[in-house]
Design a protein around this motif. Sequence first.
Motif, PDB file in Angstrom:
ATOM      1  N   THR A 171       0.784  -1.241   0.000  1.00 44.69           N
ATOM      2  CA  THR A 171       0.000   0.000   0.000  1.00 44.69           C
ATOM      3  C   THR A 171       0.815   1.290   0.000  1.00 44.69           C
ATOM      4  N   LEU A 172       1.851   1.361   0.835  1.00 39.86           N
ATOM      5  CA  LEU A 172       2.622   2.612   0.940  1.00 39.86           C
ATOM      6  C   LEU A 172       3.999   2.481   0.277  1.00 39.86           C
ATOM      7  N   ARG A 173       4.075   1.644  -0.735  1.00 40.98           N
ATOM      8  CA  ARG A 173       5.333   1.481  -1.452  1.00 40.98           C
ATOM      9  C   ARG A 173       5.786   2.814  -2.027  1.00 40.98           C
ATOM     10  N   GLY A 174       7.048   3.127  -1.800  1.00 41.73           N
ATOM     11  CA  GLY A 174       7.568   4.381  -2.346  1.00 41.73           C
ATOM     12  C   GLY A 174       7.293   5.589  -1.468  1.00 41.73           C
ATOM     13  N   ARG A 175       6.599   5.406  -0.347  1.00 39.59           N
ATOM     14  CA  ARG A 175       6.352   6.497   0.588  1.00 39.59           C
ATOM     15  C   ARG A 175       7.402   6.441   1.696  1.00 39.59           C
ATOM     16  N   THR A 176       7.715   7.613   2.234  1.00 42.73           N
ATOM     17  CA  THR A 176       8.703   7.672   3.302  1.00 42.73           C
ATOM     18  C   THR A 176       8.058   8.167   4.590  1.00 42.73           C
ATOM     19  N   LEU A 177       8.269   7.403   5.635  1.00 39.97           N
ATOM     20  CA  LEU A 177       7.754   7.756   6.953  1.00 39.97           C
ATOM     21  C   LEU A 177       8.945   8.101   7.836  1.00 39.97           C
ATOM     22  N   VAL A 178       8.890   9.279   8.474  1.00 34.77           N
ATOM     23  CA  VAL A 178       9.985   9.649   9.377  1.00 34.77           C
ATOM     24  C   VAL A 178       9.492   9.607  10.816  1.00 34.77           C
ATOM     25  N   ASN A 179      10.201   8.867  11.647  1.00 35.27           N
ATOM     26  CA  ASN A 179       9.956   8.886  13.089  1.00 35.27           C
ATOM     27  C   ASN A 179      10.851   9.951  13.694  1.00 35.27           C
ATOM     28  N   LEU A 180      10.252  11.074  14.092  1.00 36.21           N
ATOM     29  CA  LEU A 180      11.037  12.170  14.659  1.00 36.21           C
ATOM     30  C   LEU A 180      10.806  12.169  16.165  1.00 36.21           C
ATOM     31  N   PHE A 181      11.717  11.515  16.877  1.00 27.55           N
ATOM     32  CA  PHE A 181      11.543  11.327  18.316  1.00 27.55           C
ATOM     33  C   PHE A 181      12.540  12.175  19.088  1.00 27.55           C
ATOM     34  N   PHE A 182      12.070  13.309  19.611  1.00 28.12           N
ATOM     35  CA  PHE A 182      12.931  14.162  20.432  1.00 28.12           C
ATOM     36  C   PHE A 182      13.093  13.570  21.830  1.00 28.12           C
ATOM     37  N   GLU A 183      12.154  12.717  22.187  1.00 23.12           N
ATOM     38  CA  GLU A 183      12.197  12.055  23.489  1.00 23.12           C
ATOM     39  C   GLU A 183      12.277  10.566  23.197  1.00 23.12           C
ATOM     40  N   PRO A 184      13.215   9.856  23.797  1.00 26.50           N
ATOM     41  CA  PRO A 184      13.373   8.445  23.420  1.00 26.50           C
ATOM     42  C   PRO A 184      12.146   7.624  23.812  1.00 26.50           C
ATOM     43  N   SER A 185      11.746   6.701  22.958  1.00 25.46           N
ATOM     44  CA  SER A 185      10.682   5.766  23.276  1.00 25.46           C
ATOM     45  C   SER A 185      10.825   4.578  22.356  1.00 25.46           C
ATOM     46  N   THR A 186      11.511   3.557  22.837  1.00 24.73           N
ATOM     47  CA  THR A 186      11.772   2.403  21.998  1.00 24.73           C
ATOM     48  C   THR A 186      10.475   1.723  21.579  1.00 24.73           C
ATOM     49  N   ARG A 187       9.534   1.646  22.511  1.00 25.88           N
ATOM     50  CA  ARG A 187       8.327   0.868  22.241  1.00 25.88           C
ATOM     51  C   ARG A 187       7.461   1.524  21.180  1.00 25.88           C
ATOM     52  N   THR A 188       7.132   2.789  21.383  1.00 28.18           N
ATOM     53  CA  THR A 188       6.250   3.459  20.424  1.00 28.18           C
ATOM     54  C   THR A 188       6.935   3.580  19.064  1.00 28.18           C
ATOM     55  N   GLN A 189       8.228   3.913  19.092  1.00 31.76           N
ATOM     56  CA  GLN A 189       8.952   4.077  17.834  1.00 31.76           C
ATOM     57  C   GLN A 189       8.994   2.770  17.054  1.00 31.76           C
ATOM     58  N   THR A 190       9.255   1.673  17.757  1.00 32.01           N
ATOM     59  CA  THR A 190       9.300   0.365  17.104  1.00 32.01           C
ATOM     60  C   THR A 190       7.934   0.012  16.522  1.00 32.01           C
ATOM     61  N   SER A 191       6.898   0.326  17.261  1.00 37.40           N
ATOM     62  CA  SER A 191       5.549   0.016  16.808  1.00 37.40           C
ATOM     63  C   SER A 191       5.228   0.766  15.511  1.00 37.40           C
ATOM     64  N   PHE A 192       5.562   2.058  15.474  1.00 34.82           N
ATOM     65  CA  PHE A 192       5.352   2.834  14.243  1.00 34.82           C
ATOM     66  C   PHE A 192       6.223   2.292  13.110  1.00 34.82           C
ATOM     67  N   GLU A 193       7.437   1.888  13.447  1.00 30.51           N
ATOM     68  CA  GLU A 193       8.347   1.392  12.419  1.00 30.51           C
ATOM     69  C   GLU A 193       7.807   0.095  11.804  1.00 30.51           C
ATOM     70  N   ILE A 194       7.349  -0.804  12.652  1.00 28.45           N
ATOM     71  CA  ILE A 194       6.799  -2.064  12.141  1.00 28.45           C
ATOM     72  C   ILE A 194       5.530  -1.786  11.335  1.00 28.45           C
ATOM     73  N   ALA A 195       4.695  -0.887  11.840  1.00 29.46           N
ATOM     74  CA  ALA A 195       3.458  -0.556  11.126  1.00 29.46           C
ATOM     75  C   ALA A 195       3.770  -0.021   9.732  1.00 29.46           C
ATOM     76  N   GLY A 196       4.724   0.913   9.654  1.00 23.29           N
ATOM     77  CA  GLY A 196       5.110   1.490   8.370  1.00 23.29           C
ATOM     78  C   GLY A 196       5.657   0.426   7.431  1.00 23.29           C
ATOM     79  N   LYS A 197       6.488  -0.451   7.970  1.00 23.98           N
ATOM     80  CA  LYS A 197       7.115  -1.463   7.117  1.00 23.98           C
ATOM     81  C   LYS A 197       6.116  -2.503   6.636  1.00 23.98           C
ATOM     82  N   ARG A 198       5.122  -2.819   7.464  1.00 23.06           N
ATOM     83  CA  ARG A 198       4.102  -3.778   7.012  1.00 23.06           C
ATOM     84  C   ARG A 198       3.297  -3.204   5.856  1.00 23.06           C
ATOM     85  N   LEU A 199       3.265  -1.877   5.759  1.00 29.13           N
ATOM     86  CA  LEU A 199       2.570  -1.244   4.633  1.00 29.13           C
ATOM     87  C   LEU A 199       3.542  -0.898   3.505  1.00 29.13           C
ATOM     88  N   SER A 200       4.787  -1.377   3.625  1.00 26.95           N
ATOM     89  CA  SER A 200       5.824  -1.174   2.599  1.00 26.95           C
ATOM     90  C   SER A 200       6.375   0.243   2.512  1.00 26.95           C
TER      91      SER A 200
END
Lengths: 210, 310
Positions: free
Chosen positions: B40-69
């Motif tokens: 679905t999102l092939r060729g789209r770029t998602l940026v996680n801009l985390f000024f405050e560290p959060s491994t869990r939320t960031q990983t969740s967004f990263e996996i979500a983005g990657k599952r959509l390509s």
Amino acid sequence: MQEKAPGEPRGARNGPRTILDETGIRRTLMRIAHEILERTEDPGLLYLVAIPNGGVPLAREIARNLRQIAGIDVAVGILDTTLYRDDLTTTAERPLLRLTEMPSAVDGRIVILVDDVVKTGRTIRAAMDALMDFGRPQVVQVVGLVDRGHRELPIKLDYVGKNVPTSPNENLRLRGDAGELRGRLELVLEPSDAADSDDSSRSARKGGGA
Amino acid sequence: MIGRDLLGIEDLDRSDIERILQTAEHMGEIGEREVKKVPTLRGRTLVNLFFEPSTRTQTSFEIAGKRLSADVVNFSPRSSSLTKAESILDTARTLDAMDPDAVVVRHAVAGVPKRIADVLEAPVINAGDGAHEHPTQALLDLFTVRREKGRIDGLTVTIVGDIVHSRVARSNIYGFLKMGAEVRLAAPPPMIPAAVETLGVKAFTSLREALDGADVVMALRIQNERFAGSYFPSVREYAATFGIDRATLRYAKDDAIVMHPGPVNRGVELSHDLADHRPSVILDQVRNGVSIRMAVLYLISGRLHRGGVA
């Protein structure tokens, strides 16, 4: 109410025109079930995969027919193609997702995709891509209750209910309850972006710069 | 309607929330496939801009983005709450010049995602800003409750703990109220925001009363190092008064579920046993978080072309 509606105020050349009524659909699906058995050496490998929403009641009816004719239980899956559409970059509003339910593995199976109306072939293309993400079928075939022509991709149907020549801006849809084989196929002349049709052509028209 | 950005649950109406939950329902199925990826999102770029560290939320967004390509880029600039807004916006503008298709922002200061959204072309998703909102957390909580209970309307939801510092609590208050639940809060008095009842919730200082007849018990994380001594006498006392264990859970309904946004301070907000076992649904919340974020990315990215061709 399968009227010819000669005096429809829309000014359409034809008002809603019934292409197939319920009896006609059932008869057609029975014939297709026979054809599937005729052409399949090992019916045990069959797996019907419906494209929602229109394909679902059709696939279930074909499965019932296969049980009745040959006493075999054929798995029926549902495969939503929305996330595989080729026009997602051009539509402003995201289409609603529909159910995907694939009860058994597709590897080595004879998968028969079932759709109500096939036109451009883009939905079938999306369905094939989706299918490959579930595994490696031995064969993929396609049932279309109605073939409208206007193909934009090299897709051919293996089993056709009825060939219906139409003009591109007509809409053909299965009227009736989702999941139930009731109602009739109607040909309706309306603007191309109206109605939530399962017609595979929607993608193409929008992509084509409507 | 779901707007260009997702900054808070406060901005959504019930039908928006329904649509996101409905979409997430279908996204969950992708995670169960052998190939957990759709184009679905092939060729789209998602940026996680985390000024405050959060491994869990960031990983969740990263996996979500990657599952959509989507191509996912993680960017975690050093920043503190004292960093000037100008330099934060500079960072955001620099990023924007690289043409991302969506930007996920987390910052320790409330309102930063909104400031960033105002200057960016790309849609912004708030992944937590100060004590303001954490919309995707509330959405995944709503989703988890609906899956467990079959509905949200008419349920009683008790949120226990540090309400005043919690963006999770704030987003959940908005979310559960909009979806027709009764929301109760239970905390030591300094941890209950002033005038919170004007939102339509009931505040309690007795855990027992707050839990009476609850369908959902949501414990919040206590930042013990920061607050012990000021908001409550000691961590041990907090655990004794507001900690949830099987004994206190008896006040709630027999089939009540226990939730926690994680990470759990075991033996503080939740007993060790409850942290790991039913009726707590903490790992389901994590799993559902990926589905919710996929749904949000899918719906948000449909409106990429601001003012462009329809």
